[in-house]
Scaffold this motif. Sequence first.
Motif, PDB file in Angstrom:
ATOM      1  N   SER A 107       0.899  -1.371   0.150  1.00 43.05           N
ATOM      2  CA  SER A 107       0.053  -0.040   0.091  1.00 43.05           C
ATOM      3  C   SER A 107       1.050   1.265   0.032  1.00 43.05           C
ATOM      4  O   SER A 107       2.220   1.188   0.447  1.00 43.05           O
ATOM      5  N   GLY A 108       0.216   2.490  -0.237  1.00 45.70           N
ATOM      6  CA  GLY A 108       0.999   3.573  -0.142  1.00 45.70           C
ATOM      7  C   GLY A 108       1.660   4.111   1.135  1.00 45.70           C
ATOM      8  O   GLY A 108       2.701   4.359   1.205  1.00 45.70           O
ATOM      9  N   THR A 109       0.660   3.742   2.244  1.00 44.02           N
ATOM     10  CA  THR A 109       1.225   4.123   3.443  1.00 44.02           C
ATOM     11  C   THR A 109       2.427   3.141   3.921  1.00 44.02           C
ATOM     12  O   THR A 109       3.462   3.849   4.552  1.00 44.02           O
ATOM     13  N   TYR A 135      -0.695  15.010   3.138  1.00 47.38           N
ATOM     14  CA  TYR A 135      -1.338  13.497   3.572  1.00 47.38           C
ATOM     15  C   TYR A 135      -0.393  12.490   2.778  1.00 47.38           C
ATOM     16  O   TYR A 135      -0.127  12.507   1.729  1.00 47.38           O
ATOM     17  N   HIS A 136       0.241  11.580   3.759  1.00 50.31           N
ATOM     18  CA  HIS A 136       1.110  10.318   3.434  1.00 50.31           C
ATOM     19  C   HIS A 136       0.445   9.166   3.872  1.00 50.31           C
ATOM     20  O   HIS A 136       1.204   8.035   3.365  1.00 50.31           O
ATOM     21  N   GLY A 137      -0.540   9.137   4.532  1.00 53.83           N
ATOM     22  CA  GLY A 137      -1.227   7.757   4.673  1.00 53.83           C
ATOM     23  C   GLY A 137      -1.549   7.578   6.094  1.00 53.83           C
ATOM     24  O   GLY A 137      -1.676   8.692   7.048  1.00 53.83           O
ATOM     25  N   GLU A 186       4.689  15.592  -1.029  1.00 55.96           N
ATOM     26  CA  GLU A 186       3.780  15.019  -2.276  1.00 55.96           C
ATOM     27  C   GLU A 186       4.548  16.103  -3.224  1.00 55.96           C
ATOM     28  O   GLU A 186       3.964  17.344  -3.212  1.00 55.96           O
ATOM     29  N   ASP A 219       6.483  11.818  -2.617  1.00 50.95           N
ATOM     30  CA  ASP A 219       5.358  11.108  -2.549  1.00 50.95           C
ATOM     31  C   ASP A 219       4.660  11.210  -3.875  1.00 50.95           C
ATOM     32  O   ASP A 219       4.018  12.236  -3.980  1.00 50.95           O
ATOM     33  N   ILE A 221       2.554   8.907  -4.680  1.00 49.04           N
ATOM     34  CA  ILE A 221       1.468   7.881  -4.544  1.00 49.04           C
ATOM     35  C   ILE A 221       0.207   8.152  -5.423  1.00 49.04           C
ATOM     36  O   ILE A 221      -0.617   7.486  -5.951  1.00 49.04           O
ATOM     37  N   GLN A 222      -0.162   9.401  -5.242  1.00 49.38           N
ATOM     38  CA  GLN A 222      -1.266  10.117  -5.924  1.00 49.38           C
ATOM     39  C   GLN A 222      -0.884  10.573  -7.325  1.00 49.38           C
ATOM     40  O   GLN A 222      -1.573  10.583  -8.089  1.00 49.38           O
ATOM     41  N   LYS A 248      -1.025   3.293  -5.507  1.00 48.24           N
ATOM     42  CA  LYS A 248      -2.543   3.529  -5.958  1.00 48.24           C
ATOM     43  C   LYS A 248      -2.378   3.151  -7.599  1.00 48.24           C
ATOM     44  O   LYS A 248      -2.616   1.820  -7.821  1.00 48.24           O
TER      45      LYS A 248
HETATM   46  C1  LIG Z   1      -0.034  11.317  -1.515  1.00 48.29           C
HETATM   47  C2  LIG Z   1      -0.349   9.981  -0.744  1.00 48.29           C
HETATM   48  N1  LIG Z   1       0.393   9.532   0.095  1.00 48.29           N
HETATM   49  C3  LIG Z   1       0.114   8.240   0.651  1.00 48.29           C
HETATM   50  C4  LIG Z   1      -1.099   7.813   0.588  1.00 48.29           C
HETATM   51  C5  LIG Z   1      -1.424   6.410   1.310  1.00 48.29           C
HETATM   52  O1  LIG Z   1      -1.714   5.265   0.420  1.00 48.29           O
HETATM   53  P1  LIG Z   1      -2.679   4.116   0.911  1.00 48.29           P
HETATM   54  O2  LIG Z   1      -4.168   4.618   0.975  1.00 48.29           O
HETATM   55  O3  LIG Z   1      -2.259   3.221  -0.259  1.00 48.29           O
HETATM   56  O4  LIG Z   1      -1.948   3.657   2.254  1.00 48.29           O
HETATM   57  C6  LIG Z   1      -2.256   8.602  -0.166  1.00 48.29           C
HETATM   58  C7  LIG Z   1      -3.598   7.857  -0.058  1.00 48.29           C
HETATM   59  O5  LIG Z   1      -4.673   8.708  -0.538  1.00 48.29           O
HETATM   60  C8  LIG Z   1      -1.851   9.627  -0.738  1.00 48.29           C
HETATM   61  O6  LIG Z   1      -2.657  10.434  -1.387  1.00 48.29           O
END
Ligand SMILES: Cc1ncc(COP(=O)(O)O)c(C=O)c1O
Length: 396
Positions: A107-109, A135-137, A186, A219, A221-222, A248
């Motif tokens: 997962s992202g977190t 927001y990182h998780g 991010e 980051d 992830i998004q 994601k």
């Molecule tokens: C920029 C960012 N980092 C980390 C995450 C966390 O990812 P996850 O929900 O897969 O744990 C998200 C989730 O929305 C995100 O938008």
Amino acid sequence: MSKSKDIFYQNLAQTTPFALGYEISHAEGSTIYTTDGRSILDFISGIAVSSLGHGHPAIKKAVVDQVEKHMHVMVYGEFIQEAQSRLGEELKHVLPPEIDSYYFVNSGTEAIEGALKLAKRVTGRQQMIAFEKAYHGSTHGALSVSGNKVKQAPFLPLLPNVDRIRLNEIADLNKITTETACVILETIQGDAGVRIPDYDYINALRNRCTEMGALLILDEIQCGIGRTGKFMAFEHFNIIPDIVTMGKALGGGMPIGCFASKKEWMSELSENPMLGHITTFGGHPVVCAAAAAALKVIREENLLPTVQTKADKIASLLVHPFIKEVRYKGLMFAIDLDSEDRVQKVVEDCLANGLLTFWFLSTAYSFRLAPPLNITDEDLEKGCAIILAAIEQSAN
Ligand SMILES: Cc1ncc(COP(=O)(O)O)c(C=O)c1O
């Protein structure tokens, strides 16, 4: 109430008292279908996940083929599994050569957790610098470097030694010193309401990290995996992070996270102590097969050059006196309205009329759009018409 609905509300843990609560039958392309016969145009992609729409044939085939060969055989990092290697090869095509080692998690977190640990391990330092409104998780480490104090409060104490700076404030860069293990950002802030760094600012940040020997974690992830029209959003700014996190959309609809950096540094997680970062399911072969297929589709169908054109079209259509600002990079959108109350009404009304948009966690006067990257122009126009009608309706 259907049995499935009953179990959902009675036995599956809830994240909110206001779940959307639609019962899903199937999904295809840019449309989600419910068991009671509704079709919902998807302008969210599971929050920037289903970037190739739902049920892409190449991804489905990759999943089925892999299931036929094998599923989980051993914890991550022990056996050579062809699906993982295929994903590694795809990433090699699209990431800069400086980032040549990829650690797959679930997962992202989790990718954030791995990245923070790697930065501490490589630098031997403890201070972490994060951004306001980040927001990182939701796990402890990722929550520690996120910026929403309300969401943090019940879970204190979080990680120590986390300091915060403001996006686009050059003066704050002085907080990055030779004590700093990492700065985490991010590349384009998502939950903060699609906040895009100034080109000069992010380059100054990159330079300050290099001068101080602090690692820059971006980051993605998004905002990564094509969402903004480049494979990685950092390509817009001509910088390369020391560590990048992905998740994601990487999995093509399957759950994955990945933190990546240079081989020399990543190797440190396997020594002193050995097995310094481990996972049972990370790099799951079925997930990796789906991810490799998704990256191949993005590459071979040459999707990225069309992303900004589609995005500009949305921006040109979404004009209304109640729309105060439209912020976007590629197909990652925040639409600011003139009141929080109106955002609530518009998102609900869109859904009632067959269009899925969504709120931000921490930006109440805005709603978000992240449609599939391969959405048709026809669907795009249809969705924008529903949004405009909902905004008009909100005046009543
Ligand atoms: C920029 C960012 N980092 C980390 C995450 C966390 O990812 P996850 O929900 O897969 O744990 C998200 C989730 O929305 C995100 O938008």
